[in-house]
Design a protein around this motif. Structure first.
Motif, PDB file in Angstrom:
ATOM      1  N   THR A 131     -18.008 -35.485   8.108  1.00  0.00           N
ATOM      2  CA  THR A 131     -19.049 -36.444   8.503  1.00  0.00           C
ATOM      3  C   THR A 131     -20.155 -35.773   9.307  1.00  0.00           C
ATOM      4  OG1 THR A 131     -17.761 -37.026  10.471  1.00  0.00           O
ATOM      5  CG2 THR A 131     -17.441 -38.374   8.499  1.00  0.00           C
ATOM      6  N   GLY A 132     -19.967 -34.510   9.680  1.00  0.00           N
ATOM      7  CA  GLY A 132     -20.996 -33.744  10.378  1.00  0.00           C
ATOM      8  C   GLY A 132     -21.218 -32.427   9.655  1.00  0.00           C
ATOM      9  N   PRO A 133     -22.296 -31.701   9.997  1.00  0.00           N
ATOM     10  CA  PRO A 133     -22.575 -30.424   9.323  1.00  0.00           C
ATOM     11  C   PRO A 133     -21.401 -29.454   9.399  1.00  0.00           C
ATOM     12  CG  PRO A 133     -24.446 -31.096  10.672  1.00  0.00           C
ATOM     13  CD  PRO A 133     -23.339 -32.060  10.980  1.00  0.00           C
ATOM     14  N   VAL A 134     -21.141 -28.764   8.300  1.00  0.00           N
ATOM     15  CA  VAL A 134     -20.102 -27.732   8.263  1.00  0.00           C
ATOM     16  C   VAL A 134     -20.641 -26.489   8.965  1.00  0.00           C
ATOM     17  CG1 VAL A 134     -18.666 -26.292   6.767  1.00  0.00           C
ATOM     18  CG2 VAL A 134     -19.165 -28.651   6.114  1.00  0.00           C
ATOM     19  N   LEU A 135     -19.820 -25.898   9.848  1.00  0.00           N
ATOM     20  CA  LEU A 135     -20.260 -24.742  10.631  1.00  0.00           C
ATOM     21  C   LEU A 135     -19.617 -23.441  10.171  1.00  0.00           C
ATOM     22  CD1 LEU A 135     -20.204 -26.282  14.241  1.00  0.00           C
ATOM     23  CD2 LEU A 135     -22.109 -26.161  12.629  1.00  0.00           C
ATOM     24  N   ASP A 136     -18.399 -23.495   9.640  1.00  0.00           N
ATOM     25  CA  ASP A 136     -17.732 -22.263   9.237  1.00  0.00           C
ATOM     26  C   ASP A 136     -16.740 -22.546   8.120  1.00  0.00           C
ATOM     27  OD1 ASP A 136     -17.242 -19.540   9.335  1.00  0.00           O
ATOM     28  OD2 ASP A 136     -15.743 -19.661  10.925  1.00  0.00           O
ATOM     29  N   ILE A 137     -16.579 -21.576   7.224  1.00  0.00           N
ATOM     30  CA  ILE A 137     -15.616 -21.687   6.127  1.00  0.00           C
ATOM     31  C   ILE A 137     -14.910 -20.341   5.974  1.00  0.00           C
ATOM     32  CG2 ILE A 137     -16.669 -23.536   4.759  1.00  0.00           C
ATOM     33  CD1 ILE A 137     -18.203 -21.474   3.183  1.00  0.00           C
ATOM     34  N   ASP A 138     -13.667 -20.388   5.493  1.00  0.00           N
ATOM     35  CA  ASP A 138     -12.905 -19.153   5.324  1.00  0.00           C
ATOM     36  C   ASP A 138     -11.861 -19.339   4.230  1.00  0.00           C
ATOM     37  OD1 ASP A 138     -12.280 -16.480   5.954  1.00  0.00           O
ATOM     38  OD2 ASP A 138     -10.620 -17.097   7.254  1.00  0.00           O
ATOM     39  N   TRP A 139     -11.858 -18.425   3.244  1.00  0.00           N
ATOM     40  CA  TRP A 139     -10.852 -18.453   2.192  1.00  0.00           C
ATOM     41  C   TRP A 139      -9.543 -17.885   2.711  1.00  0.00           C
ATOM     42  CZ3 TRP A 139     -11.421 -21.110  -2.100  1.00  0.00           C
ATOM     43  CH2 TRP A 139     -12.702 -21.317  -2.638  1.00  0.00           C
ATOM     44  N   ALA A 181     -26.893 -31.140   3.478  1.00  0.00           N
ATOM     45  CA  ALA A 181     -26.339 -32.357   2.886  1.00  0.00           C
ATOM     46  C   ALA A 181     -26.788 -33.555   3.704  1.00  0.00           C
ATOM     47  CB  ALA A 181     -24.819 -32.299   2.849  1.00  0.00           C
ATOM     48  N   SER A 182     -27.173 -34.604   3.013  1.00  0.00           N
ATOM     49  CA  SER A 182     -27.573 -35.823   3.711  1.00  0.00           C
ATOM     50  C   SER A 182     -26.337 -36.647   4.038  1.00  0.00           C
ATOM     51  CB  SER A 182     -28.522 -36.641   2.837  1.00  0.00           C
ATOM     52  OG  SER A 182     -27.929 -36.924   1.592  1.00  0.00           O
ATOM     53  N   GLY A 183     -26.249 -37.109   5.264  1.00  0.00           N
ATOM     54  CA  GLY A 183     -25.161 -37.989   5.656  1.00  0.00           C
ATOM     55  C   GLY A 183     -23.874 -37.286   5.997  1.00  0.00           C
ATOM     56  N   GLY A 184     -23.904 -35.971   6.207  1.00  0.00           N
ATOM     57  CA  GLY A 184     -22.683 -35.269   6.577  1.00  0.00           C
ATOM     58  C   GLY A 184     -22.785 -33.800   6.266  1.00  0.00           C
ATOM     59  N   SER A 212     -16.209 -28.151  11.326  1.00  0.00           N
ATOM     60  CA  SER A 212     -17.421 -28.968  11.288  1.00  0.00           C
ATOM     61  C   SER A 212     -17.772 -29.516  12.664  1.00  0.00           C
ATOM     62  CB  SER A 212     -17.222 -30.117  10.295  1.00  0.00           C
ATOM     63  OG  SER A 212     -18.198 -31.113  10.440  1.00  0.00           O
ATOM     64  N   GLU A 213     -18.978 -30.056  12.743  1.00  0.00           N
ATOM     65  CA  GLU A 213     -19.418 -30.739  13.964  1.00  0.00           C
ATOM     66  C   GLU A 213     -18.654 -32.041  14.192  1.00  0.00           C
ATOM     67  OE1 GLU A 213     -23.571 -31.342  14.503  1.00  0.00           O
ATOM     68  OE2 GLU A 213     -24.036 -29.199  14.557  1.00  0.00           O
ATOM     69  N   ASP A 214     -17.930 -32.522  13.175  1.00  0.00           N
ATOM     70  CA  ASP A 214     -17.172 -33.769  13.359  1.00  0.00           C
ATOM     71  C   ASP A 214     -15.825 -33.526  14.047  1.00  0.00           C
ATOM     72  OD1 ASP A 214     -15.551 -32.668  11.426  1.00  0.00           O
ATOM     73  OD2 ASP A 214     -16.135 -34.047   9.835  1.00  0.00           O
ATOM     74  N   CYS A 215     -15.632 -32.309  14.599  1.00  0.00           N
ATOM     75  CA  CYS A 215     -14.446 -31.946  15.402  1.00  0.00           C
ATOM     76  C   CYS A 215     -13.187 -31.715  14.577  1.00  0.00           C
ATOM     77  CB  CYS A 215     -14.141 -32.990  16.486  1.00  0.00           C
ATOM     78  SG  CYS A 215     -15.563 -33.408  17.501  1.00  0.00           S
ATOM     79  N   THR A 216     -13.285 -31.716  13.248  1.00  0.00           N
ATOM     80  CA  THR A 216     -12.085 -31.551  12.429  1.00  0.00           C
ATOM     81  C   THR A 216     -12.079 -30.204  11.722  1.00  0.00           C
ATOM     82  OG1 THR A 216     -13.093 -32.555  10.475  1.00  0.00           O
ATOM     83  CG2 THR A 216     -11.917 -34.024  11.988  1.00  0.00           C
TER      84      THR A 216
END
Length: 380
Positions: free
Chosen positions: A82-90, A54-57, A102-106
């Motif tokens: 706002t940063g690349p997503v690193l992990d997801i979980d249902w 994704a561009s811009g986040g 994410s890399e945006d610390c959230t």
């Protein structure tokens, strides 16, 4: 006097992998190029979620399982980070709730309308601007991009590389970041339940809950595997130098409380090991696989006691049965395809078609598509 070789009997010696037909794949997806050793894919009986470029986040796709074929480039994504997503979980308790780090610390939690009052997430009107926020995902998938987060869990000072839901308690989410801190959240009230700081001196590679959720195990960059009691905030057991190699390792809890790890030897050969948490001095079983450098992602099926091992960059899935008798880790077979995998999704058992002898289903990420692979044990 003659001796005949005794072959160990197993119901799962004949596990066959079968990729689906081309029209049942998800095509034209730009899978994330982030180098973080995540699966990049999360699956439940309703949706498949895939972390994409994704561009811009950061963003990820959420596709209804039946929406196969070519995915339009304009298909809406969840793009609030706002940063690349690193992990997801249902969430295991609600098919419309998904968490992402994410890399945006959230850490963000998204929920569909069917989950209000079920997931314990407060209605939108009750949230103040500084509260965690929640996303709404329609039951039939997205019709427009989601850009405004509704629940954000803020507590990490560096990027969040791991998010995993508690297996038995509703609304409880664990997150681990590159600040070496593990946080356990009550998603319904957006509170920190436990902050586990100082237990890991270096980067946390993986976290896995025990089957009853009373403990979790971690694999760390300092080469140690730790068993942690979150309520007491203490390390219950620890094995230093579980694998001698410097490359990433992973650890998962098995149903009987043992721990299965993947890692590298000092000579950079990939290894599998089985550990008894009552005595971590020596592994119960240790096997060397090959000298490839891709991290090994283990997936465990507690119903069959089979562990599937997928290497990043490999074009194969190896599977092993864990038993009570030596050598404990029994190689079953290998599923091989032509193209290497960028990541791998894993369908929960309740989403399988057991009438067709299906015991597992993977969602293999290629560079531009997602390909389901069905594991079956044929019966007469």
């Amino acid at each position: 006097m003659s001796f005949r070789k005794v072959v160990r009997q197993s119901k799962f010696r004949h596990v066959f992998g079968q990729p689906v037909k081309t029209d049942q794949c998800y095509d034209d997806i730009r899978v994330s190029r982030v180098t973080w050793d995540s699966t990049f894919c999360a699956v439940n009986p309703s949706f498949v979620a895939i972390i994409v470029e994704a561009s811009g986040g950061g963003a990820f796709l959420v596709l209804p399982l039946h929406k196969t074929g070519r995915i339009d480039k304009s298909y809406p994504t969840v793009c609030g980070h706002t940063g690349p997503v690193l992990d997801i979980d249902w969430c295991p308790h609600n098919d419309h709730v998904i968490a992402s780090g994410s890399e945006d610390c959230t850490v963000m939690v998204r929920a569909g309308p069917a989950s209000w009052g079920v997931a314990g997430v407060p209605p939108l009107g009750s949230l103040s601007p500084v509260s965690p926020q929640v996303w709404q995902i329609p039951e039939n998938g997205l019709s427009q991009p989601l850009t405004e987060p509704v629940v954000v869990l803020e507590g990490h000072s560096k990027r969040v590389g791991i998010v995993t839901w508690h297996p038995t308690a509703r609304n409880v989410l664990l997150s681990a970041g590159c600040d070496n801190v593990v946080l356990i959240w009550n998603v319904g009230t957006a509170e920190e339940l436990y902050r586990l700081d100082g237990l890991h001196p270096d980067l946390i590679y993986s976290v896995s809950w025990s089957r009853d959720g009373s403990r979790f195990c971690t694999a760390c960059k300092d080469k140690s595997v730790r068993v942690i009691d979150p309520r007491r905030g203490t390390v219950v057991a620890e094995k230093e130098r579980a694998h001698e190699g410097a490359r990433p390792m992973r650890a998962i809890f098995l149903a009987d409380g043992k721990i299965f790890t993947t890692g590298f030897s000092r000579m950079s050969e990939r290894q599998l090991a089985l550990w008894d948490t009552e005595n971590l001095e020596e592994p119960m079983g240790l096997q060397e696989l090959d000298s490839s450098n891709g991290a090994l992602l283990p997936f465990y099926d507690p119903d069959t006691n089979v562990v599937y091992v997928c290497g990043k960059g490999d074009s194969s899935i190896r599977y092993f049965e864990i038993t009570e008798e030596p050598p404990y880790i029994h190689f079953l077979n290998t599923f091989t395809s032509k193209e290497p995998q960028r990541g791998m999704g894993w369908m929960p058992k309740r989403g399988l078609d057991v009438s067709k002898c299906e015991i597992a289903r993977f969602y293999k990420l290629h560079e531009r598509k997602c390909e389901p692979i069905i594991m079956t044990v044929p019966r007469k």
